[in-house]
Motif scaffolding. Structure first.
Motif, PDB file in Angstrom:
ATOM      1  N   THR A 154     -60.702  53.062  25.678  1.00 40.76           N
ATOM      2  CA  THR A 154     -61.137  51.757  26.178  1.00 40.76           C
ATOM      3  C   THR A 154     -62.618  51.554  25.878  1.00 40.76           C
ATOM      4  OG1 THR A 154     -61.671  52.645  28.362  1.00 40.76           O
ATOM      5  CG2 THR A 154     -59.469  51.715  28.067  1.00 40.76           C
ATOM      6  N   SER A 209     -68.116  52.866  25.112  1.00 40.88           N
ATOM      7  CA  SER A 209     -66.822  53.547  25.029  1.00 40.88           C
ATOM      8  C   SER A 209     -66.995  55.050  25.306  1.00 40.88           C
ATOM      9  CB  SER A 209     -66.224  53.385  23.629  1.00 40.88           C
ATOM     10  OG  SER A 209     -66.086  52.022  23.280  1.00 40.88           O
ATOM     11  N   ASP A 210     -65.973  55.745  25.787  1.00 44.33           N
ATOM     12  CA  ASP A 210     -64.728  55.292  26.383  1.00 44.33           C
ATOM     13  C   ASP A 210     -64.916  55.269  27.897  1.00 44.33           C
ATOM     14  OD1 ASP A 210     -62.139  54.976  27.375  1.00 44.33           O
ATOM     15  OD2 ASP A 210     -61.406  56.851  26.582  1.00 44.33           O
ATOM     16  N   MET A 249     -62.423  53.043  16.468  1.00 43.33           N
ATOM     17  CA  MET A 249     -61.656  52.026  17.198  1.00 43.33           C
ATOM     18  C   MET A 249     -62.590  50.985  17.809  1.00 43.33           C
ATOM     19  SD  MET A 249     -59.042  54.665  19.064  1.00 43.33           S
ATOM     20  CE  MET A 249     -58.038  53.520  19.949  1.00 43.33           C
ATOM     21  N   THR A 250     -63.721  51.441  18.323  1.00 41.08           N
ATOM     22  CA  THR A 250     -64.677  50.514  18.932  1.00 41.08           C
ATOM     23  C   THR A 250     -65.293  49.615  17.873  1.00 41.08           C
ATOM     24  OG1 THR A 250     -65.167  52.205  20.602  1.00 41.08           O
ATOM     25  CG2 THR A 250     -66.674  50.344  20.457  1.00 41.08           C
ATOM     26  N   LYS A 268     -63.861  48.614  15.178  1.00 42.32           N
ATOM     27  CA  LYS A 268     -62.823  47.629  14.848  1.00 42.32           C
ATOM     28  C   LYS A 268     -62.757  46.537  15.911  1.00 42.32           C
ATOM     29  CE  LYS A 268     -57.874  47.453  13.728  1.00 42.32           C
ATOM     30  NZ  LYS A 268     -56.628  48.260  13.617  1.00 42.32           N
ATOM     31  N   THR A 269     -62.879  46.931  17.174  1.00 40.54           N
ATOM     32  CA  THR A 269     -62.849  45.957  18.265  1.00 40.54           C
ATOM     33  C   THR A 269     -64.058  45.037  18.205  1.00 40.54           C
ATOM     34  OG1 THR A 269     -61.647  47.518  19.676  1.00 40.54           O
ATOM     35  CG2 THR A 269     -62.778  45.702  20.784  1.00 40.54           C
ATOM     36  N   MET A 310     -57.777  49.989  23.574  1.00 42.57           N
ATOM     37  CA  MET A 310     -57.755  50.136  22.115  1.00 42.57           C
ATOM     38  C   MET A 310     -56.713  51.182  21.733  1.00 42.57           C
ATOM     39  SD  MET A 310     -61.903  50.182  21.389  1.00 42.57           S
ATOM     40  CE  MET A 310     -62.117  51.783  22.201  1.00 42.57           C
ATOM     41  N   ASP A 343     -56.154  39.634  21.789  1.00 40.44           N
ATOM     42  CA  ASP A 343     -55.450  40.808  21.283  1.00 40.44           C
ATOM     43  C   ASP A 343     -54.084  40.401  20.730  1.00 40.44           C
ATOM     44  OD1 ASP A 343     -54.823  43.428  20.709  1.00 40.44           O
ATOM     45  OD2 ASP A 343     -54.653  44.084  22.791  1.00 40.44           O
TER      46      ASP A 343
END
Length: 759
Positions: free
Chosen positions: A579, A593-594, A612-613, A615-616, A722, A750
């Motif tokens: 997350t 994060s996270d 992942m972060t 990408k977010t 995520m 999302d």
């Protein structure tokens, strides 16, 4: 929402928790007796004496240089008319709020209790020493013309009546680009102006500076064409009166190239539009209902170039594109007035900006793959972050070139950098993502709709057009709460325990059992679980009966997370779930994060969380600049907790060399560019503005984001999930209504993103 509920909500917004919308906030320390003695007596005497020696020192020692008065007598408020000075105050406060959030200009709103032109002028002149600029607002014509003219002449600070000039400036920028697309020249076009008020006259005046000929402008009021024989016209209207027999609007638009609407709804019919010339330009700016409906217009003429005053159609003529940045530029060079050269500089800057490549965050905000200059994009969008650094410098340069600047700027790059820094805080990102959600609202399950605050959040999501809520819980309870809230919309309510849901429960249970029967799940257990709301909600999303879900208000995060992990697969290619929280800080949005799931991630997991972060962040139009934070700096500790961060960074540098990331680094060095440059000039973060922090463990991330949220009142959006295959987002226990609305908005975004990948 019914009328009474809307009224109550509006009144509560302005009344609670503090009456009004703006406040005065100290900018200096005041904790000690020493601070107070400097702020007031005896220390305050020193700047007073310096200003007495040279009045220009007032800009050095006081807030005058960044302070604008928004002044009205309440005689022409919005669509409300002459409602008086006190009743106009909420509108003036609102204008002050716009000045602050778009250009970081402070405002005092001043409501003057007089309709007498001379009294009004003298009042403004008497208080003018307080301010760096004067924004006149909602003053009825023709008095407003004389008030502005006199104040511009008699004061040595910028004065502008935005009602007159704002629409003119923005629409003139749009007209420049529309004429280019239509392959027409300003001096050749026939222009019809429907409306003869202050804005219409200001538009015509500015269009003439673009080259439109006086003899080609036909101006109409509610009684018809302005003609010389009409004795009811004001002096300024007479300027556009024609020496001819009256003709109807229908007759005038024949072969017209441009229609400017500042009047009332539906005065331009489809039949009239068909009689206009090739590539007609129609700016139907009456609000909320334009002179011709947008969809009717574009279906009637495929070659039309159209703008309106509405945000739900392309090419919105919105004054917020102009006045904050015009005053920003004027204040920053201490201009003595806002002259025609400065207005025209704003016009040309806005027109030119629409031709530049659009930042990704603007595309994100408006749900566009790529906004490109053309018929549906002839003026910049209000959320474009470049506006302040493009329009304000253009206005400032024009002030200098035209001789009205008292404090010229010499370092333009530094000035533009400073302007961009002013945008840092705030809810601009939140406004952008809300706007994007509205472009394609999705069905979002609220799994705990029996709770009043959850239902309030669902109501806001519905009424704002962000999403389509599906309410889970006991129907009787939800219906009672809906009545209490005035939430009268016909939204779907589902009680997973009711007998009428038995078929769906069994269907969900069978699907779950089929997917997990070799992982210890038996059909009986699956059937039992489907009576629980979070399991039922997750299966609604899995089975395509909803696009996303939000839950977690009344239970611990770990408790709610369990059914999500059991029922919903990870996203393709994802090996872990994590997350991030998007924090709306004074330096702009920051991703942390996270914050909720991985207690002590390994080096490999940290690297994956960083990816992942990143990408977010890009999903929100933010190019990530990532600091992998630790208690150590670049090898200063050999402890395994620091070493794993260092290993994660090494992995990212090797395998993702284009990603801007570095560490291990302490958070103060990551966020303080001067400290970083001095101590670690080799860092990949030098010269960059860090907007993403990856923490070494859950303790650090969770504690940090909650401290920021509570101590600094930083708005937090998250935890954003995520790595999940479906749009599933979990509130923190006891989340506020606002936080739940934000999370539901994220769930919509999302769902939009995941929907794109399926196509």
């Amino acid at each position: 929402m019914n009328k009474d509920s809307k009224r109550r909500e509006a009144l509560l917004y302005h009344a609670k928790p503090t009456p009004g919308k703006i406040q005065v906030v100290p900018t200096k320390k005041y904790a000690t007796q020493r601070d107070l003695s400097l702020a007031y007596s005896p220390g305050v005497a020193e700047p007073c004496l310096e200003i007495e020696k040279d009045v220009n020192n007032v800009y050095k020692y006081t807030a005058k240089g960044n302070l604008v008065a928004v002044i009205s007598n309440g005689t022409a408020v919005l669509g409300l008319g002459d409602i008086g000075p006190e009743a106009s105050k909420p509108v003036m406060e609102g204008k002050g709020l716009l000045f602050k959030i778009f250009a970081d200009i402070d405002v005092f709103d001043i409501e003057v209790d007089t309709k007498n032109v001379e009294e009004f002028i003298q009042t403004v002149k008497n208080i003018a020493p307080t301010f760096g600029g004067i924004n006149l607002e909602d003053i009825k014509a023709p008095e407003s013309f004389e008030i502005e003219r006199r104040l511009v002449e008699e004061l040595n600070i910028p004065v502008m009546h935005d009602d007159q000039h704002g629409t003119a400036i923005i629409s003139a920028a749009a007209l420049i680009n529309a004429l280019e697309l239509a392959n027409k020249k300003a001096e050749d076009v026939k222009v019809i102006v429907s409306g003869a008020g202050s804005a219409a006259i200001a538009c015509a005046d500015l269009y003439r500076l673009l080259g439109v000929k006086f003899e080609n402008i036909y101006m109409f009021n509610s009684k018809g064409l302005l003609t010389k024989g009409n004795t009811s016209l004001s002096e300024l209207q007479l300027k556009y009166a024609r020496d001819m027999e009256p003709i109807s609007l229908e007759e005038a638009v024949v072969n017209a190239d441009v229609f400017i609407g500042l009047s009332s709804r539906d005065v331009l019919s489809a039949q009239m539009l068909l009689t206009m010339s090739d590539n007609p330009i129609v700016f139907a700016m009456a609000n909320p209902n334009p002179e011709i409906d947008y969809n009717l217009a574009i279906s009637t003429r495929k070659d039309i170039i159209m703008a309106t005053g509405r945000s739900d159609h392309p090419n919105q003529v919105n004054n917020v594109l102009g006045f904050p940045y015009i005053f920003r530029g004027a204040l920053d060079v201490r201009a003595t007035k806002i002259n025609e050269a400065m207005k025209m500089a704003a016009v040309k800057a806005l027109a030119a900006l629409a031709k530049e490549s659009v930042p990704e965050q603007v595309n994100v905000a408006y749900g566009a793959t790529k906004l490109i200059f053309g018929k549906e994009y002839i003026i910049p969008k209000p959320f474009d972050p470049r506006l302040i650094a493009i329009v304000a410098p253009a206005v400032a340069k024009a002030a200098m070139d035209s001789g009205v600047a008292q404090h010229p700027i010499t370092d333009w790059q530094k000035y533009e950098d400073d302007l961009l820094e002013r945008l840092g805080n705030d809810n601009k990102m939140l406004r952008m993502i809300t706007n994007k959600a509205k472009m394609d609202p999705k069905r979002i399950v609220f799994a705990e709709a029996e709770h009043l605050d959850v239902l309030k959040a669902a109501q806001i999501v519905y009424e704002e057009g962000v999403g389509i809520p599906i309410l889970l819980g006991t129907k009787e309870v939800i219906l009672e709460l809906k009545e209490e809230l005035g939430f009268d919309a016909d939204v779907e309510i589902i009680d997973p325990k009711e007998k009428e849901e038995e078929e769906r429960r069994n269907r969900f249970a069978t699907a779950y059992w089929e997917a997990r029967k070799r992982r210890g799940i038996v059909l009986y257990d699956a059937q039992r679980l489907m009576r629980e709301r979070n399991y039922f909600a997750a299966m609604m999303v899995n089975e395509g009966e909803a696009d996303g879900l939000v839950t977690g208000h009344s239970r611990s995060y770990a408790t709610v997370l369990r059914p999500m992990f059991q029922l919903i697969e990870k996203a393709p290619g994802a090996s872990i779930v994590a997350t991030t929280n998007m924090m709306m800080t004074a330096r702009g949005p920051m991703f942390l994060s996270d914050t909720a799931i991985n207690i002590d991630p390994s080096a490999e997991e940290l690297a994956k969380i960083a990816l992942m972060t990143a990408k977010t962040a890009r999903m929100f139009g933010v190019e990530p600049v990532i600091a992998m934070v630790s208690y150590a700096n670049y090898g200063s500790s050999t402890n395994e907790r620091a070493s794993k961060v260092r290993e994660a960074v090494a992995y990212l540098h090797k395998n993702h060399p284009d990603l801007i990331v570095d560490g291990e680094i302490q958070s103060d060095f990551a966020l303080n560019p001067e400290m970083l440059q001095e101590k670690f000039p080799f860092s990949k973060l030098v010269g960059k503005k860090v907007n993403t922090l990856i923490f070494p463990n859950l303790d650090a991330a969770n504690i940090t984001y909650k401290l920021l949220k509570e101590l600094n009142k930083v708005e937090s959006i998250g935890p954003i999930m995520m790595g999940m295959g479906k749009p599933v987002h979990i509130f923190q226990l006891g989340a506020s209504v606002e936080e739940m609305v934000n999370m539901a908005t994220i769930a919509v975004l999302d769902a939009q993103e995941k929907g794109k990948k399926k196509k």
